[in-house]
Design a protein around this motif. Sequence first.
Motif, mmCIF file in Angstrom:
data_model
loop_
_atom_site.group_PDB
_atom_site.id
_atom_site.type_symbol
_atom_site.label_atom_id
_atom_site.label_comp_id
_atom_site.label_asym_id
_atom_site.label_seq_id
_atom_site.Cartn_x
_atom_site.Cartn_y
_atom_site.Cartn_z
ATOM 1 N N LEU A 1 0.876 -1.206 -0.122
ATOM 2 C CA LEU A 1 -0.136 -0.080 0.193
ATOM 3 C C LEU A 1 0.835 1.463 0.089
ATOM 4 O O LEU A 1 0.508 2.224 -0.482
ATOM 5 C CB LEU A 1 -1.009 0.033 1.384
ATOM 6 N N ALA A 2 2.127 1.139 0.702
ATOM 7 C CA ALA A 2 2.865 2.416 0.798
ATOM 8 C C ALA A 2 3.293 2.594 -0.674
ATOM 9 O O ALA A 2 3.446 3.785 -1.082
ATOM 10 C CB ALA A 2 3.949 2.105 1.737
ATOM 11 N N LEU A 3 3.574 1.287 -1.440
ATOM 12 C CA LEU A 3 4.203 1.714 -2.916
ATOM 13 C C LEU A 3 3.093 2.801 -3.685
ATOM 14 O O LEU A 3 3.542 3.387 -4.697
ATOM 15 C CB LEU A 3 4.405 0.512 -3.406
ATOM 16 N N LYS A 4 1.637 2.328 -3.411
ATOM 17 C CA LYS A 4 0.483 3.049 -4.065
ATOM 18 C C LYS A 4 0.880 4.625 -4.034
ATOM 19 O O LYS A 4 0.580 5.247 -4.869
ATOM 20 C CB LYS A 4 -0.671 2.635 -3.835
ATOM 21 N N LYS A 5 1.268 4.891 -2.671
ATOM 22 C CA LYS A 5 1.183 6.327 -2.373
ATOM 23 C C LYS A 5 2.663 6.872 -2.956
ATOM 24 O O LYS A 5 2.444 7.996 -3.171
ATOM 25 C CB LYS A 5 1.134 6.471 -0.783
ATOM 26 N N ALA A 6 3.518 6.145 -3.002
ATOM 27 C CA ALA A 6 4.946 6.736 -3.701
ATOM 28 C C ALA A 6 4.847 7.049 -4.808
ATOM 29 O O ALA A 6 5.695 7.734 -5.442
ATOM 30 C CB ALA A 6 5.904 5.571 -3.108
ATOM 31 N N LYS A 7 4.135 6.231 -5.646
ATOM 32 C CA LYS A 7 4.188 6.478 -7.231
ATOM 33 C C LYS A 7 3.649 7.916 -7.618
ATOM 34 O O LYS A 7 2.610 8.230 -6.701
ATOM 35 C CB LYS A 7 3.386 5.537 -7.813
ATOM 36 N N GLU B 1 -1.834 2.379 11.178
ATOM 37 C CA GLU B 1 -3.025 3.048 11.488
ATOM 38 C C GLU B 1 -3.160 3.918 9.952
ATOM 39 O O GLU B 1 -4.537 4.511 10.147
ATOM 40 C CB GLU B 1 -2.631 4.496 12.514
ATOM 41 N N GLN B 2 -2.527 3.888 9.020
ATOM 42 C CA GLN B 2 -2.900 4.697 7.850
ATOM 43 C C GLN B 2 -3.440 3.931 6.904
ATOM 44 O O GLN B 2 -3.943 4.446 5.938
ATOM 45 C CB GLN B 2 -1.543 5.307 7.367
ATOM 46 N N VAL B 3 -3.839 2.655 7.173
ATOM 47 C CA VAL B 3 -4.348 1.777 6.118
ATOM 48 C C VAL B 3 -5.852 1.907 5.989
ATOM 49 O O VAL B 3 -6.152 1.912 4.705
ATOM 50 C CB VAL B 3 -4.068 0.316 6.632
ATOM 51 N N GLY B 4 -6.496 2.617 6.911
ATOM 52 C CA GLY B 4 -7.853 2.874 6.778
ATOM 53 C C GLY B 4 -8.255 3.789 5.577
ATOM 54 O O GLY B 4 -9.480 3.782 5.099
ATOM 55 N N GLU B 5 -7.365 4.586 5.326
ATOM 56 C CA GLU B 5 -7.644 5.785 4.277
ATOM 57 C C GLU B 5 -7.822 5.136 2.921
ATOM 58 O O GLU B 5 -8.244 5.794 1.987
ATOM 59 C CB GLU B 5 -6.590 6.729 4.191
ATOM 60 N N PHE B 6 -7.248 3.888 2.753
ATOM 61 C CA PHE B 6 -7.246 3.237 1.239
ATOM 62 C C PHE B 6 -8.723 2.781 0.924
ATOM 63 O O PHE B 6 -9.387 2.547 1.770
ATOM 64 C CB PHE B 6 -6.124 2.240 0.970
ATOM 65 N N ASN B 7 -8.708 2.685 -0.538
ATOM 66 C CA ASN B 7 -9.943 2.184 -1.088
ATOM 67 C C ASN B 7 -9.910 0.625 -0.674
ATOM 68 O O ASN B 7 -8.653 0.145 -0.852
ATOM 69 C CB ASN B 7 -10.307 2.662 -2.259
ATOM 70 N N VAL C 1 -10.993 0.877 3.664
ATOM 71 C CA VAL C 1 -10.582 -0.158 4.488
ATOM 72 C C VAL C 1 -11.093 -0.057 5.885
ATOM 73 O O VAL C 1 -11.295 -0.913 6.782
ATOM 74 C CB VAL C 1 -9.072 -0.246 4.298
ATOM 75 N N SER C 2 -10.965 1.407 6.453
ATOM 76 C CA SER C 2 -11.521 1.604 7.886
ATOM 77 C C SER C 2 -13.163 1.043 8.086
ATOM 78 O O SER C 2 -13.358 0.865 9.118
ATOM 79 C CB SER C 2 -11.304 2.907 7.874
ATOM 80 N N ASP C 3 -13.813 1.096 6.830
ATOM 81 C CA ASP C 3 -15.130 0.370 6.982
ATOM 82 C C ASP C 3 -15.359 -0.874 7.472
ATOM 83 O O ASP C 3 -16.421 -1.562 7.976
ATOM 84 C CB ASP C 3 -15.968 0.441 5.817
ATOM 85 N N LEU C 4 -14.290 -1.716 7.205
ATOM 86 C CA LEU C 4 -14.575 -2.946 7.479
ATOM 87 C C LEU C 4 -14.383 -3.281 9.054
ATOM 88 O O LEU C 4 -14.783 -4.304 9.610
ATOM 89 C CB LEU C 4 -12.966 -3.685 7.105
ATOM 90 N N LYS C 5 -13.937 -2.298 9.865
ATOM 91 C CA LYS C 5 -13.824 -2.568 11.336
ATOM 92 C C LYS C 5 -15.442 -2.578 11.969
ATOM 93 O O LYS C 5 -15.736 -3.015 12.881
ATOM 94 C CB LYS C 5 -13.197 -1.462 11.898
ATOM 95 N N SER C 6 -16.138 -1.902 11.176
ATOM 96 C CA SER C 6 -17.648 -1.733 11.719
ATOM 97 C C SER C 6 -18.583 -2.850 11.143
ATOM 98 O O SER C 6 -19.895 -2.893 11.570
ATOM 99 C CB SER C 6 -18.200 -0.327 11.290
ATOM 100 N N LEU D 1 -9.367 -10.082 5.338
ATOM 101 C CA LEU D 1 -9.751 -8.632 5.331
ATOM 102 C C LEU D 1 -9.954 -8.099 6.788
ATOM 103 O O LEU D 1 -9.342 -6.748 6.956
ATOM 104 C CB LEU D 1 -10.959 -8.515 4.702
ATOM 105 N N HIS D 2 -10.197 -8.934 7.358
ATOM 106 C CA HIS D 2 -10.252 -8.372 8.993
ATOM 107 C C HIS D 2 -8.954 -7.855 9.600
ATOM 108 O O HIS D 2 -8.803 -7.009 10.469
ATOM 109 C CB HIS D 2 -11.015 -9.344 9.893
ATOM 110 N N GLU D 3 -7.983 -8.707 9.297
ATOM 111 C CA GLU D 3 -6.619 -8.557 9.721
ATOM 112 C C GLU D 3 -6.259 -7.342 9.084
ATOM 113 O O GLU D 3 -5.526 -6.380 9.514
ATOM 114 C CB GLU D 3 -5.772 -9.666 9.221
#
Length: 772
Positions: free
Chosen positions: A369-375, A385-391, A414-419, A437-439
């Motif tokens: 996921l970090a690679l997606k932000k880096a490109k 903690e930053q994973v939740g912002e991804f689609n 991704v943050s929607d998975l917690k609920s 997905l829960h992990e």
Amino acid sequence: MEGESNQKYSHHGGNFGSYFRQKQEKLALQDDNEYSKKSNIFANCKVYINGNTDPPAIILKKLIIENGGEICAFLGRKSSATHIMATHLTNQKIKDFANHRVVLPEWVTESVKLGVLQDWTKFRTIKIESCFNVPSDKVLVVPKQDPAALNMNIIDSPGTKGDKVRIEWILNHRLKINCLNKSFISDYFNQSRLHFMSTRKLQLRRKCRTYQPPLFPTQGSERTLIHVDYDSFFVSASLRSRPDLSDQPVCVSNGSSGSDIASANYKAREYGVSNGMWVGKAKQLCPNLICLPFDFTEYAKCSDILYDTLLALNPLRISAISLDEALVDISNMADEAETVSQEIRRSIKDQAGIDVSIGIGSNILLARLALKKAKPKGQCVLSPEQVGEFNIRDLPGVGRQVQQKLDKLGIEKVSDLKSVPLSKLNSAVGNALSRKLHEYAYGKDTDDIRTLDTPIKTVGIEIGWAIRLISNEEVAQFVFNCCEELFSRLNAVNAYCEMITVKQYRKMSDAPFVAPKHLGHGHCDIASKTKKVNNKLTFEELVEDVMFLIQQLNCPPLEFRGIGLHMQVKEVESEIESREEPARKPFQSRIKFSTTKLPPPVTPTKQVLPSILPKPPPPKKRFTVTQLFQDANDASYTSQASLNARILSELPSQTRRQILLNEDDYLPSLSAPSLPLVTTDFLGKTSLSELRKLLKKWIDSCAAPTSNDARRFFNFIRLSITEDTLWARAAKLVDWIKVLAKDKPEWLYYHSLLYEETQKQLLAKNKATKLF
């Protein structure tokens, strides 16, 4: 009578196979003495002559032997005959010989006349339609090509009128591209991007698999992975020879409007051009789009630069994702991950002239996921903690269909998975993916980089372009050519064949005959058939099996659009590495890294200390099994010496794992402890439920077992396997460890050792190929 019988069979001992083999050798020797060799036209050809022929068999025999061939006197099931010569065959023999090279006598006479071996397919005795059991009134007759313009209005109409136009259309296109040509398949794969990528990936995986990491690496407390990927690889590599186009919108493709785009630079993407888009549509969005052809030589050079640079780091592990993408474990690096990444990007830019982006994380998910932000042209560190912002679509395993199911649950980020309760996820996408997905929702990923480089499991080919066939004979000829390509690939790997699957693309009934993409397969129904095969498969057996499955699929020739031949294999990895890969030499690189935080480790002394490791700070305590269950009476166990606990605790986890069950190899002078183990109990526990509770308490108490604890339980399992009444219990206990240790790498490694040992013991005990 008994003596007479023994005398009768004394020259072959009653073994008729031996008799016929000796008879064949005797006849071959007589032939060599009778005829003088004139040429090698029929070298490696062994011919069986069936029935009356013209010219007679005696003349054909003379021509074949004098020109370097052999005569096969007998035709058995395992005969070594390469060709069968016959002028006329009964219906039964047509069936029996359907998968053999059955030729007319003219094959011999023409070869001798022209002085070169002729293509046997031009002298077939059996017409291929006979092999497919097609009624004579269903066999299509190929008309002569009509130079007049084709009436395309009726090309999709049913019946013979439409068939005639379709056949004429095929014959017209064969003037340029003919799928029956011998060079078609090799040319197709030589120009295929997907074939180049898969072949190159296999080479890189072997290269990474033979890489030897540092013997005593210094590893930090946390794991650090980097995901390295070229930016717009194909187009960037192609622009190396065309720097004048670097500011223009450029893509890489075959060039025709019906071709798809393999890669587009970021300038082209500003117009909406994307990878996979058809060139025709892309040029509507960007009229100035420049299409460059594939340049596989440049791609290979850039790929080598990437992997040589990464291997020069001496990382803990490297996994080849593709020719332009790799995942690397740099936990042993003294420098910060961001510093290392900057040096990698600079070095590759200097050598290849193109940019790479790097994602950094503590597990595979975070690095990806970090690679997606880096490109593009950057690097990024990602925390859980930053994973939740991804689609949700950015997560591994979430394709279009899974996304549609998650949309119904209101999950976009991704943050929607917690609920969402885990039970709802289970119902929507299944238990395995829902747990994953829960992990992911919490930034966790238990996948190990080592599991990404798996041995070869399949070898195959797949072609779905330019295949246009008219008759069943042409189908058989094309399939035969495909078998030759597949067999050559099987010979290139050291593997056992287990199963073959034939996929066939059949034009959908409502799909147009002329596909939207030039000579593409269009909309197809894909059917498949599977068959178990021999470990040591001959080419003749391969052809026979494939032809049999093709017949079962029963696709009309004019609707045949593509084929896939996939062989399930079991790779003999160790033999491949020893045969093809020399010992690794240190890689040279322009980057100079510090790979250790401390001076080189000193070889552990043979000092004897208790096996209890130092306890870390509360609240987590580290216990041995002996402490947990107060097995104080076992003096022979507690009194035995082990490795220096202080030195062992300072070693990295990878080295500790190696020492865990093999301390005798590291300290040969220390004798292994004499453990008073019996096969009926472990620390006084005998029932499966008691032992499961014992293991759970043990594994929950510490992140890794100590050496003596591990050895003690290892011996208990090994001895239990030898008992007929206890091996099943031992196998269940090993499986139970895997369940308990899912989040603990040290315990997972220990489980793998136990699993290998139980497999070895059970195989020896039961002489089976696989037990659990």
